[in-house]
Design a protein around this motif. Structure first.
Motif, PDB file in Angstrom:
ATOM      1  N   ALA A 171       0.825  -1.210   0.000  1.00  0.00           N
ATOM      2  CA  ALA A 171       0.000   0.000   0.000  1.00  0.00           C
ATOM      3  C   ALA A 171       0.860   1.260   0.000  1.00  0.00           C
ATOM      4  O   ALA A 171       0.576   2.218  -0.730  1.00  0.00           O
ATOM      5  N   VAL A 172       1.910   1.276   0.814  1.00  0.00           N
ATOM      6  CA  VAL A 172       2.768   2.463   0.889  1.00  0.00           C
ATOM      7  C   VAL A 172       3.527   2.659  -0.422  1.00  0.00           C
ATOM      8  O   VAL A 172       3.705   3.794  -0.884  1.00  0.00           O
ATOM      9  N   LEU A 173       3.967   1.580  -1.038  1.00  0.00           N
ATOM     10  CA  LEU A 173       4.596   1.706  -2.360  1.00  0.00           C
ATOM     11  C   LEU A 173       3.641   2.352  -3.356  1.00  0.00           C
ATOM     12  O   LEU A 173       4.017   3.263  -4.115  1.00  0.00           O
ATOM     13  N   GLN A 174       2.392   1.897  -3.357  1.00  0.00           N
ATOM     14  CA  GLN A 174       1.418   2.430  -4.306  1.00  0.00           C
ATOM     15  C   GLN A 174       1.065   3.881  -4.001  1.00  0.00           C
ATOM     16  O   GLN A 174       0.898   4.700  -4.918  1.00  0.00           O
ATOM     17  N   GLN A 175       0.977   4.233  -2.710  1.00  0.00           N
ATOM     18  CA  GLN A 175       0.584   5.586  -2.326  1.00  0.00           C
ATOM     19  C   GLN A 175       1.689   6.612  -2.550  1.00  0.00           C
ATOM     20  O   GLN A 175       1.409   7.763  -2.899  1.00  0.00           O
ATOM     21  N   THR A 176       2.937   6.211  -2.333  1.00  0.00           N
ATOM     22  CA  THR A 176       4.040   7.180  -2.368  1.00  0.00           C
ATOM     23  C   THR A 176       4.818   7.155  -3.678  1.00  0.00           C
ATOM     24  O   THR A 176       5.481   8.140  -4.010  1.00  0.00           O
ATOM     25  N   GLY A 177       4.789   6.045  -4.405  1.00  0.00           N
ATOM     26  CA  GLY A 177       5.614   5.917  -5.594  1.00  0.00           C
ATOM     27  C   GLY A 177       7.096   5.862  -5.272  1.00  0.00           C
ATOM     28  O   GLY A 177       7.940   6.093  -6.157  1.00  0.00           O
ATOM     29  N   ALA A 178       7.445   5.555  -4.009  1.00  0.00           N
ATOM     30  CA  ALA A 178       8.845   5.510  -3.596  1.00  0.00           C
ATOM     31  C   ALA A 178       9.539   4.291  -4.195  1.00  0.00           C
ATOM     32  O   ALA A 178       8.903   3.334  -4.658  1.00  0.00           O
ATOM     33  N   ASP A 179      10.864   4.335  -4.177  1.00  0.00           N
ATOM     34  CA  ASP A 179      11.669   3.242  -4.718  1.00  0.00           C
ATOM     35  C   ASP A 179      12.013   2.197  -3.666  1.00  0.00           C
ATOM     36  O   ASP A 179      12.461   1.094  -4.004  1.00  0.00           O
ATOM     37  N   ASN A 180      11.814   2.533  -2.401  1.00  0.00           N
ATOM     38  CA  ASN A 180      12.033   1.598  -1.302  1.00  0.00           C
ATOM     39  C   ASN A 180      11.210   2.086  -0.126  1.00  0.00           C
ATOM     40  O   ASN A 180      11.200   3.285   0.174  1.00  0.00           O
ATOM     41  N   VAL A 181      10.499   1.183   0.537  1.00  0.00           N
ATOM     42  CA  VAL A 181       9.712   1.562   1.709  1.00  0.00           C
ATOM     43  C   VAL A 181       9.995   0.566   2.827  1.00  0.00           C
ATOM     44  O   VAL A 181      10.435  -0.558   2.600  1.00  0.00           O
ATOM     45  N   GLY A 182       9.726   1.006   4.047  1.00  0.00           N
ATOM     46  CA  GLY A 182       9.887   0.131   5.204  1.00  0.00           C
ATOM     47  C   GLY A 182       9.310   0.785   6.439  1.00  0.00           C
ATOM     48  O   GLY A 182       8.879   1.946   6.403  1.00  0.00           O
TER      49      GLY A 182
END
Length: 342
Positions: free
Chosen positions: A114-125
């Motif tokens: 979900a966070v990847l989809q919401q932020t468009g970031a290249d790495n999340v955690g």
């Protein structure tokens, strides 16, 4: 991350391990409990670094019982080579790293997606949250979360959401590795810091969310903590030098402290013990502030935490000095600084 019509999305969990007989079954159970978003499936790839304590046999049994699990050989026996072996074999649109010594909320992977989809970031955690079972392990966890040890690192801030310089473990769109490369196999430690640094210097983004929840169980013996932070300190100069990156203040303070202790000891022998005594008094006050800031910690754990914090600082500082010394002499990183610390 969208797939073709009717094709379930796949998240690939990757985890390196070596000689983890006491922990591998609990890890597999934690991974198997993940509740994925509708339409998503999971594969779990575990790279075993030639374990000789029965870990491999337990992995084989897990793979026979659950088709989602696969184990791979990791002849390099270190984390970075194990991660790269898993990435090469992974088939998912999303790749998430898990650690054998952590437990994960049932929605850990769902929140990562979900966070990847919401932020468009290249790495999340998520934040790096530590807990312990024994009094010493609880002391290690309490020190781990202390800002006097973390040096203001966002990865230890349990409530922070936003861009960070590095993040605990990580979850990436597959394209991240195509754009920025995989992990540097010359680094036994700090390979995640180096990868995130490389990613950000090339324009990528690393994002932390408190909704991505896990619990890390640190080393349970003081000697293990000291050796672990010696290694972290030793490998940091090679990361800094490789990228020409100015070190953050928190990376330099432990080495400066150890140098000051050495200088104070020399002055005490040659001239006066005053400077060394003043330095030790100032450090004692810092330890007192660190202990005072620990909430819900009993006297036994607090007493142990004093020794743990000193082990963090002295280990990291001495390791950093050795790393800078080898770098200055143009020596390759020494393999003995990569031995297992558990």
């Amino acid at each position: 991350m969208a797939g073709g019509a009717g094709t379930p999305q796949l998240v690939s969990v990757i985890a390196p391990c070596r000689n983890e007989r006491a922990h591998i079954e609990a890890f597999c159970a934690s991974a198997a409990r993940q509740q994925l978003p509708p339409g998503w499936q999971m594969e779990v790839l575990i790279a075993d670094g030639a374990s000789d304590d029965g870990t491999r046999e337990l992995l084989q049994r897990q793979c026979e019982q659950d088709a989602r699990f696969r184990w791979l050989d990791n002849p390099g026996r270190i984390v970075s080579s194990g991660l790269n072996r898993c990435i090469a074999a992974a088939q998912g649109a999303v790749i998430a790293r898990l650690d054998i010594h952590s437990e994960y909320a049932p929605d850990y992977l769902a929140q990562c997606i979900a966070v990847l989809q919401q932020t468009g970031a290249d790495n999340v955690g998520g934040p790096w949250r530590a807990q312990g079972h024994t009094p010493m392990q609880r002391a290690v966890a309490a020190a781990f979360q202390s800002p006097w040890v973390a040096g203001g690192a966002r990865s230890r801030d349990l409530g922070y959401e936003g861009e960070v310089d590095t993040v605990y473990l990580g979850c990436w769109p597959r394209a991240t590795f195509a754009h920025f490369g995989c992990f540097d196999e010359q680094l036994v430690r700090n390979q995640d810091d180096e990868h995130n640094l490389r990613l950000r210097r090339a324009g990528g983004r690393v994002w932390q969310s408190p909704l991505i929840r896990s619990t890390y169980y640190p080393r349970a013996r003081l000697g293990q903590v000291f050796r672990q932070y010696q290694q972290y300190g030793y490998w940091k100069p090679f990361v800094i030098a490789r990228h020409g990156q100015a070190a953050a203040l928190r990376h330099l303070v432990p080495a400066a402290f150890v140098l000051a202790l050495m200088a104070g000891a020399g002055l005490a022998l040659a001239w006066s013990p005053g400077p060394l005594a003043a330095l030790l008094l100032a450090y004692s006050l810092l330890l007192a502030l660190a202990i005072a800031g620990m909430r819900g910690v009993g006297p036994g754990v607090a007493t142990r935490a004093v020794a743990v914090i000193a082990a963090y600082h002295l280990g990291y500082g001495w390791g950093s000095l050795r790393g800078w010394w080898d770098w200055w002499r143009h020596r390759a990183p020494q393999s003995r600084w990569g031995a297992l610390t558990r």
